[in-house]
Design a protein around this motif. Structure first.
Motif, PDB file in Angstrom:
ATOM      1  N   SER A  69      10.745   9.639  -4.741  1.00  0.00           N
ATOM      2  CA  SER A  69      11.496   8.545  -4.132  1.00  0.00           C
ATOM      3  C   SER A  69      10.590   7.718  -3.233  1.00  0.00           C
ATOM      4  O   SER A  69       9.535   8.186  -2.776  1.00  0.00           O
ATOM      5  N   ALA A  74      11.170   6.990  -0.269  1.00  0.00           N
ATOM      6  CA  ALA A  74      11.187   7.583   1.073  1.00  0.00           C
ATOM      7  C   ALA A  74      10.267   8.784   1.208  1.00  0.00           C
ATOM      8  O   ALA A  74      10.044   9.276   2.318  1.00  0.00           O
ATOM      9  N   SER A  75       9.703   9.259   0.082  1.00  0.00           N
ATOM     10  CA  SER A  75       8.898  10.481   0.133  1.00  0.00           C
ATOM     11  C   SER A  75       7.485  10.239   0.648  1.00  0.00           C
ATOM     12  O   SER A  75       6.754  11.193   0.909  1.00  0.00           O
ATOM     13  N   LYS A  98       4.988   7.666   3.322  1.00  0.00           N
ATOM     14  CA  LYS A  98       4.847   6.624   4.327  1.00  0.00           C
ATOM     15  C   LYS A  98       3.460   5.995   4.187  1.00  0.00           C
ATOM     16  O   LYS A  98       2.457   6.713   4.094  1.00  0.00           O
ATOM     17  N   ASP A 148       6.014   0.778   7.379  1.00  0.00           N
ATOM     18  CA  ASP A 148       6.363   2.102   7.902  1.00  0.00           C
ATOM     19  C   ASP A 148       5.734   2.371   9.267  1.00  0.00           C
ATOM     20  O   ASP A 148       6.267   3.144  10.055  1.00  0.00           O
ATOM     21  N   THR A 187      10.009  11.944   8.319  1.00  0.00           N
ATOM     22  CA  THR A 187      11.187  11.543   7.540  1.00  0.00           C
ATOM     23  C   THR A 187      12.406  11.294   8.426  1.00  0.00           C
ATOM     24  O   THR A 187      13.487  10.966   7.924  1.00  0.00           O
TER      25      THR A 187
END
Length: 440
Positions: A264, A266-267, A269, A394, A438
Motif C-alpha cells: 500500500s 501507506a507502507s 514514507k 511525508d 505509521t
C-alpha cells in the motif's frame, strides 16, 4: 490543511571525528567515546524526531584517495555505527536508530541475528539502512558488481534476512512457564536458501517479533533503487531537488513502486534530505547570501575535496577551467546520484567548467523565495508547511554531524516554530519505531 510531518536526522559524517575543522571541536569531546553522541540523540528525542539514520563508509578509500579522505577527516576514519547503537538506545526511550548495513560486508544470517537482538533489546526501535556500496568489496574478498548487480545482491540478501526473521512460524514460540515448554520445534523452519549470491540454511537462533520486523531504510534514487525501496523499505531516504514538482514526482515514483510490489502507499514514507542554514534575521540571510556570491579559491578547493571524497574519485588534479567528462572519470563504483550531485542542478557537464560547478555549490540562496535554503526558522517552517500541503510530503530528514552544538544550532529556533504550526509531534505514542512512522 496543516498536518503532522515525520522528521529524522541523517548522521551524515558517520561515526568519525565530529566537528573536526570547526571551533566546536574544542568543546573537548572525545569523538570515539559514546558521551558526545548520547547527549546529541537525547536532544533529538526531546525535539520529537522519529529516527536517526547513521551513515557509514566501510572503506577509507582507494590508494589514490586515502590521503584526500583522511587529511581533513572528511571521509575517514569511521568506526562501526552498529556498535554505537546500543549506547544510543540505552540513552533514549522513543527515538529509532537505523545504522547503515552493507550486504557485501555482513552475511545475511549475522545481520538477521544482530538485528533481532537489538530489536528485542530496544522494544522495537532498531532498523537497518541498507546500502549497496560496491567500492569496498575488495576488503571482503568479493568481486565488485555493477550498480544494478549490487541491487540484485541486496534484494536477495534482504529476502534471506526476512526469511530468517520469520523462520519461527506461528505458535513456535510457546513460552509456557507452567509446563516449561519454551518452543515447538516442529513449527520452526530449517529452510535452505540457494540463490545467485547466497547459500544459507535456517532457522534463525533468535525468537520472533510480536510487534513487527525492524524498519528497513534505503537510499538510492535510480530506477533500480526506487524499485528496491518499493519492494522492501518502510523509509526511502530521498535526495532530490527540493521544489514542489520534484518532490511530488519522486514521492509518486516511490508509491508506484510499492504498489507494483503489492504494497500500500501507506507502507512506505519518503523523507527528503534537507539541510537548511537557519539564521536569526532576514538581514543575516542577506549577508550570508551576498557573501556566497564571491567564493575564494580556498573555499572552492574545500568543496572540491568534499566532492572527491563523496565520489571516491580524486578530482583535485583536474583543470578547473574545463568541463568534467563523467564517463572518463568515474568508475562503476560511483553512485549515479553522487555524480548528479556534482552538477549542483546545472543542465549538463558539457555546458559548465569544473570551476563553474564548484561556484554553484558555493552559492547560497534565500529560503523565502526558494532560491536556496538560508532563512529564519519562520522561512524554513513556511517551506515545510507548504510541501506538506501542496506535495503531500511525508516529511524530512535533517542532515548534519551528531555533535550537540550542531543539533542545538539547527533545532533551537526551528522546533518551537514547527510545533506552533502543528507540523512536529509534541509527544510520542506508546509504540515502537514502526508505530511512530505509521501513526500519522
Amino acid at each position: 490543511m496543516t498536518r503532522l510531518q515525520h522528521f529524522g536526522w541523517f548522521f551524515s559524517r558517520g561515526f568519525g571525528p565530529q566537528a573536526w575543522g570547526r571551533a566546536d571541536y574544542h568543546w573537548g569531546y572525545d569523538w570515539f567515546r559514546p558521551e558526545l553522541y548520547v547527549q546529541a540523540v537525547q536532544q533529538l528525542e526531546q525535539a520529537g524526531l522519529d529516527l536517526v539514520i547513521l551513515e557509514d563508509a566501510l572503506s577509507i578509500g582507494n590508494p589514490s584517495t586515502i590521503d584526500l579522505r583522511t587529511r581533513q577527516a572528511y571521509g575517514g576514519p569511521k568506526h562501526d555505527p552498529l556498535l554505537l547503537v546500543p549506547y544510543l538506545l540505552n540513552a533514549t526511550r522513543h527515538l529509532g536508530f537505523t545504522p547503515t548495513i552493507n550486504p557485501v560486508a555482513t552475511p545475511p544470517y549475522l545481520a538477521a541475528r544482530q538485528a533481532a537482538t537489538l530489536h528485542h533489546l530496544s522494544g522495537g526501535r532498531y532498523g537497518m539502512n541498507v546500502v549497496t556500496d560496491v567500492a569496498s568489496s575488495r576488503h571482503f574478498g568479493v568481486e565488485p558488481l555493477s550498480h544494478d548487480g549490487a541491487y540484485d545482491r541486496a534484494s536477495e540478501w534482504l529476502e534471506v534476512v526476512k526469511k530468517l526473521w520469520h523462520s519461527w512460524g506461528e505458535g513456535a514460540y510457546v513460552n509456557d512457564t507452567a509446563s516449561w515448554h519454551f518452543a515447538d520445534g516442529a513449527k520452526i523452519d530449517a529452510f535452505r536458501h540457494t540463490g545467485d549470491y547466497y547459500d544459507v540454511t535456517g532457522p534463525l537462533n533468535a525468537i520472533p517479533f510480536d510487534d513487527g520486523d525492524p524498519v528497513i531504510v534505503s537510499p538510492g534514487g535510480s530506477p533500480r533503487g526506487i524499485a528496491f525501496a518499493g519492494t522492501n523499505s518502510e523509509v526511502q531516504l530521498a535526495l532530490a531537488p527540493l521544489d514542489v514538482s520534484s518532490v511530488a514526482g519522486y514521492r509518486k515514483r516511490v508509491i508506484d513502486a510499492a504498489t507494483d510490489a503489492g504494497r500500500s502507499a501507506a507502507s512506505i514514507k519518503t523523507l527528503f534530505v534537507f539541510k537548511p542554514e537557519i539564521v536569526a534575521s532576514r538581514e543575516e540571510v542577506d549577508r550570508v547570501v551576498a557573501a556566497s556570491e564571491h567564493p575564494t579559491d580556498e573555499q572552492l578547493h574545500a568543496i572540491l575535496l568534499g566532492q572527491s571524497s563523496d565520489l571516491e574519485t580524486d578530482l583535485t588534479g583536474l583543470d578547473w577551467d574545463r568541463p568534467v567528462d563523467p564517463d572518463a572519470i568515474f568508475g562503476d563504483h560511483v553512485s549515479r546520484g553522487s555524480i548528479k550531485g556534482l552538477l549542483a542542478a546545472a543542465s549538463s557537464f558539457e555546458d559548465h567548467t569544473l570551476r563553474e560547478l564548484l561556484q554553484r555549490h558555493a552559492r547560497k540562496g534565500r529560503a523565502a523565495d526558494r532560491t536556496g535554503w538560508v532563512g529564519t526558522a519562520e522561512d524554513i517552517a513556511d517551506y515545510i508547511e507548504e510541501f506538506g500541503e501542496v506535495a503531500d510530503n511525508d516529511g524530512f530528514i535533517f542532515s548534519g554531524d551528531l555533535h550537540p552544538t550542531t543539533v542545538h544550532r539547527f533545532l533551537d529556533q526551528l522546533v518551537p516554530e514547527l510545533r506552533g504550526r502543528g507540523l512536529l509531534r509534541t509527544e510520542y505514542g506508546d509504540g515502537n519505531l514502526r508505530a511512530n512512522l505509521t501513526e500519522f
